[in-house]
Write an enzyme that holds these catalytic residues in place. Structure first.
Site, mmCIF file in Angstrom:
data_model
loop_
_atom_site.group_PDB
_atom_site.id
_atom_site.type_symbol
_atom_site.label_atom_id
_atom_site.label_comp_id
_atom_site.label_asym_id
_atom_site.label_seq_id
_atom_site.Cartn_x
_atom_site.Cartn_y
_atom_site.Cartn_z
ATOM 1 N N CYS A 253 20.014 75.168 -27.265
ATOM 2 C CA CYS A 253 21.481 75.018 -26.439
ATOM 3 C C CYS A 253 22.346 74.398 -27.665
ATOM 4 O O CYS A 253 23.607 74.786 -28.005
ATOM 5 C CB CYS A 253 21.432 73.936 -25.345
ATOM 6 N N HIS A 301 21.324 68.262 -23.019
ATOM 7 C CA HIS A 301 21.729 69.860 -22.741
ATOM 8 C C HIS A 301 23.172 69.952 -22.997
ATOM 9 O O HIS A 301 23.747 68.730 -22.781
ATOM 10 C CB HIS A 301 21.464 70.339 -21.581
ATOM 11 N N HIS A 313 26.173 78.988 -22.781
ATOM 12 C CA HIS A 313 25.141 78.130 -22.930
ATOM 13 C C HIS A 313 23.887 78.965 -23.180
ATOM 14 O O HIS A 313 23.536 79.951 -22.554
ATOM 15 C CB HIS A 313 25.013 77.093 -22.212
#
Length: 338
Positions: A253, A301, A313
């Site tokens: 990420c 995240h 993402h």
């Protein structure tokens, strides 16, 4: 004479009529058949344990991933700190080279003077200084010699002090690097253990490669750097997630957002927590395409915001880079780096 009465006649107990052998066999067979039917009926009504569905397995992986991703981002943090501290250590080593040379030359000069004095007595230069002037100036000469000695001593002491300062800094850095290497190895072992479970669950899913939906058109006022980052990130849609990867073929990420903004000339650290600090805060109402969006209280995240509640993402192991709603995870906040 009374007549004797006989006791009443007792009949032998009655016996059930004898059943033919063949009949007994038939009864046993019937009982066996009834028992089998009863057992079979019980098996039929017992609940069957069906194999978990794809959605159920996917949910299990997501749950495991919530435990794994913080470990991965902690790994990224330690690795980025380790890289920075190794560079500091190398810089200190380079700075120490001339200092060590200067201190060595100074110590050699002191050694030469001491050796000459031991072997030959006071040097000719000192002797000339002492005899070349009038006797009345002897005190002045001694003062000059003393000042020269003090100055040389100060120079040597100064060089050694600076060298010792850098040595102390280097020792601290070396100790820190050793600690971080240990932490990195421990995190790698922990991540490997959790990743083994993820791999086991992923193996139960059917092998498919479906290109996710691409990025929508970007509306509104967006900086040129943000547009470049969005274009770069959206070009990666469909590529696979891989922990610790920063492109160009796989990403995690924070690796994806780092890669996207690198194309726009903006340097970000490969760690969600660092990228949170590298941007300035913006409210959800002020968020615009190109901002970084972070999730969970520990910021483990993140994604690149596209506006209208969407982001691009890198989700997790077993999934491709995709466009999805930000609402499916708890939003921690937004940051702007342009």
């Amino acid at each position: 004479m009374p007549v004797a009465t006989l006791p009443p006649h007792r009949h032998a107990p009655s016996q059930p009529p004898t059943r033919p052998v063949g009949a007994r066999r038939v009864v046993r067979r019937l009982l066996t058949l009834v028992a089998a039917v009863a057992v079979g009926a019980g098996l039929l009504v017992a609940p069957a344990h069906a194999a978990p569905s794809v959605d159920e397995i996917d949910a299990q992986i997501d749950k495991q991933w919530e435990q794994l991703e913080p470990t991965i981002e902690q790994y990224n943090k330690i690795r980025s700190q380790l890289k920075a501290n190794q560079k500091k250590s190398d810089d200190i080593k380079k700075k120490m080279v001339p200092l060590e040379l200067e201190s060595a030359l100074a110590m050699n000069r002191v050694g030469d003077i001491a050796a000459r004095y031991y072997m030959q007595g006071p040097s000719q230069e000192i002797g000339a200084l002492l005899v070349s002037t009038k006797p009345g100036t002897l005190g002045e000469q001694l003062v000059i010699l003393d000042r020269l000695a003090q100055e040389q001593h100060k120079q040597i002491a100064g060089v050694l002090a600076v060298r010792d300062k850098y040595n102390r800094q280097k020792q601290k850095l070396d100790a820190l690097i050793a600690t971080q290497i240990k932490q990195r190895d421990e995190l790698a072992a922990k991540k490997k253990q959790i990743n083994a479970e993820i791999k086991r669950l992923t193996a139960m899913l059917p092998v498919t490669s479906i290109r996710p939906e691409g990025c929508p058109a970007i509306d509104g006022v967006v900086s040129s750097a943000a547009r470049t980052a969005i274009k770069t990130a959206c070009a990666q849609v469909g590529k696979w997630y891989e922990w610790g990867a920063t492109g160009p073929n796989t990403f995690d990420c924070s690796g994806l957002t780092q890669y996207a903004y690198k194309a726009a000339g903006i340097s970000l650290t490969h760690f969600t927590g660092a990228q949170w600090d590298e941007g300035r805060p913006v409210s959800r109402a002020e968020a615009r395409p190109g901002d970084l969006v972070f999730f969970y209280s520990d910021l483990h995240h993140m994604g690149l915001y596209l506006g209208n509640g969407l982001m691009v993402h890198a989700p997790r192991t077993g999934k491709q880079i995709q466009v999805t709603k930000i609402s499916y995870m708890p939003v921690a906040g937004f940051r702007r780096v342009t």
